[in-house]
Design an enzyme around this catalytic site. Structure first.
Site, PDB file in Angstrom:
ATOM      1  N   ASP A 237       0.820  -1.306  -0.124  1.00 46.64           N
ATOM      2  CA  ASP A 237      -0.070  -0.122   0.004  1.00 46.64           C
ATOM      3  C   ASP A 237       0.748   1.212   0.042  1.00 46.64           C
ATOM      4  OD1 ASP A 237      -2.197  -1.413  -0.046  1.00 46.64           O
ATOM      5  OD2 ASP A 237      -2.606  -1.153   2.210  1.00 46.64           O
ATOM      6  N   LYS A 259      -4.213   2.263  -1.839  1.00 50.24           N
ATOM      7  CA  LYS A 259      -5.430   2.612  -1.778  1.00 50.24           C
ATOM      8  C   LYS A 259      -5.373   3.914  -0.955  1.00 50.24           C
ATOM      9  CE  LYS A 259      -9.030  -0.066  -1.891  1.00 50.24           C
ATOM     10  NZ  LYS A 259      -9.513   0.473  -3.247  1.00 50.24           N
ATOM     11  N   MET A 374      -8.747   7.735   9.429  1.00 52.92           N
ATOM     12  CA  MET A 374      -9.050   8.264   8.212  1.00 52.92           C
ATOM     13  C   MET A 374     -10.185   9.725   8.508  1.00 52.92           C
ATOM     14  SD  MET A 374      -9.468   5.013   6.284  1.00 52.92           S
ATOM     15  CE  MET A 374     -10.362   4.152   7.598  1.00 52.92           C
TER      16      MET A 374
END
Length: 453
Positions: A237, A259, A374
């Protein structure tokens, strides 16, 4: 929010060999004469090392003569000064001996380094004389990675090497045998009395989901390290640090399958298809994910796809960002005087907006430690929603960006200040937000492990 798709891309591999300050070589001293001059602990240690290597060691406390070096393969001195070291070096050269003057690199043909001993596996570590203590620190870290029985496996390899060469043709079959043998050396605690020497059955591919942790390579588990060292292909990632990737097997193909919210990302179905394709080619695939694969890492979707395709899959956990941040802040998420539960939640939905389907009333519990992943772009709205559900605007809050990395930054304040704080600190790095009474004790200044060791 606009979602941009990209295809998995192969990452450029590391340079195979860079400049070397010194060439590491291994000297056979079995039954050969070696001379050590000096009555210091350093000289005694060198004599012990050479004796362990099978040398016939002659020790001279002081008052050496040039003739003392006759017939020696290796001569070592802990000289009183540079003048004596220079004279000894010249005498050793005249006698045809390799010379090492302790702590006098200008008068050395070779230098001793730190050693990891799993004989016949021997690892030498050199810092070119610049930082001996650093070499010792490196040695300690390597020691933790190597099983105590590794030497016994290496001895077994030496014992059967001729038989393997006779029974298995050079090339793929022989290489596969030794690869399987080497993997067993790190897994099985004892060496079998009889090791079958036969062509290995064709091994099917498999996938291992590996948690890379928050960024600091030293936070990897030993199992994660070993998976990286045995991988054929690594799908990683965006948030996996370069320091972690540097620990991977050099021959492994590396492919970026990042991602990340608000940025060009690979589609999950493309990643699933790629893992299945590679595993069906017989590859050992590592799906390397930041943090822990099972915490907001889409591991469930990938496991389901692999199971449906009949691909064996295993999971190696990693340190999730919330736990790394709590450690960095010096905060106990379950302090019995301030919190009776911990909740991990996402700060944005699939559309990149504030999630509408969270248990907002439950999240507004004043006795819960809330860790928001996030949430950099939605932090202000998140705070407003919690306040609207009754959580005090004065609730302590901590924000950690790039946790465990060199560029880590922290901010502490209150829930009412969260939105402005995120606008000020920025969200270019991954951001984790902690909300709850436990964060009243959060420390802003960093404390390294070296400081508390």
């Amino acid at each position: 929010m606009l979602s941009v798709s990209r295809k998995p891309a192969e990452a450029e591999g590391p340079q195979r060999i860079g400049a070397l300050a010194k060439l590491p070589v291994f000297l056979d001293l079995q039954g050969k004469r070696a001379v050590v001059v000096g009555d210091t602990p350093g000289a005694a240690w060198k004599a012990e090392l050479m004796t362990a290597a099978g040398a016939d060691v002659v020790c001279i406390a002081h008052g050496w003569q040039a003739e003392d070096l006759a017939g020696a393969v290796l001569a070592v001195i802990d000289a009183a000064d540079a003048e004596e070291a220079a004279a000894f070096h010249a005498a050793a050269k005249a006698a045809g001996a390799i010379c090492s003057a302790i702590d006098k690199p200008d008068h050395c043909d070779v230098q001793f380094g730190a050693i990891v001993n799993r004989s016949p596996v021997v690892i030498g570590i050199s810092t070119d004389g610049a930082a001996p203590i650093l070499a010792q620190a490196i040695r300690r870290r390597i020691e933790t990675l190597l099983p105590a029985t590794l030497g016994a496996w290496a001895a077994a390899a030496k014992r059967i090497r001729k038989s393997v060469a006779e029974r298995l043709p050079a090339g793929g079959l022989r290489r596969t045998f030794w690869e399987r043998f080497s993997e067993r050396a790190f897994i099985e605690p004892t060496v079998p009395a009889d090791i079958e020497i036969a062509p290995a059955k064709a091994a099917g591919g498999h996938v291992t989901l590996v948690g890379a942790g928050p960024g600091d390579a030293e936070l990897l588990t030993l199992k994660a390290m070993r998976a990286l060292q045995s991988a054929d292909v690594i799908l990683f990632d965006d948030l996996v640090s370069d320091e972690v990737l540097e620990l991977a097997r050099r021959e492994a193909k590396r492919m970026m399958v990042g991602k990340r919210g608000g940025r060009a990302s690979c589609k999950q179905e493309d990643i699933n298809a790629l893992m299945i394709k590679l595993a069906r080619q017989g590859k050992r695939v590592v799906r390397l994910k930041a943090g822990d694969p099972m915490v907001f890492g889409r591991a469930g979707e990938e496991i389901a796809a692999l199971d449906a395709a009949g691909i064996p899959v295993a999971v190696i956990p990693g340190i999730t960002a919330a736990l790394a941040a709590a450690s960095s802040l010096g905060v106990s998420l379950t302090h019995r005087d301030a919190a009776h539960s911990v909740r991990f939640v996402t700060g944005h939905s699939r559309q990149g907006e504030l999630p509408s389907d969270l248990d907002w009333r439950g999240l507004a519990d004043a006795e819960t430690s809330l860790m928001v992943y996030m949430g950099g772009r939605t932090g202000g709205a998140f705070a407003a929603r919690l306040i609207g559900e009754g959580l005090s605007p004065a609730t302590p809050v901590a924000v950690v960006s790039a946790v465990s990395r060199r560029e880590e930054t922290r901010w502490t304040g209150t829930l009412s200040e969260l939105g402005d704080a995120l606008m000020m600190t920025g969200v270019e790095q991954p951001v984790l937000v902690g909300i709850g009474q436990v964060f009243a004790a959060a420390r802003v200044a960093a404390v390294s492990l070296e400081q508390v060791a």
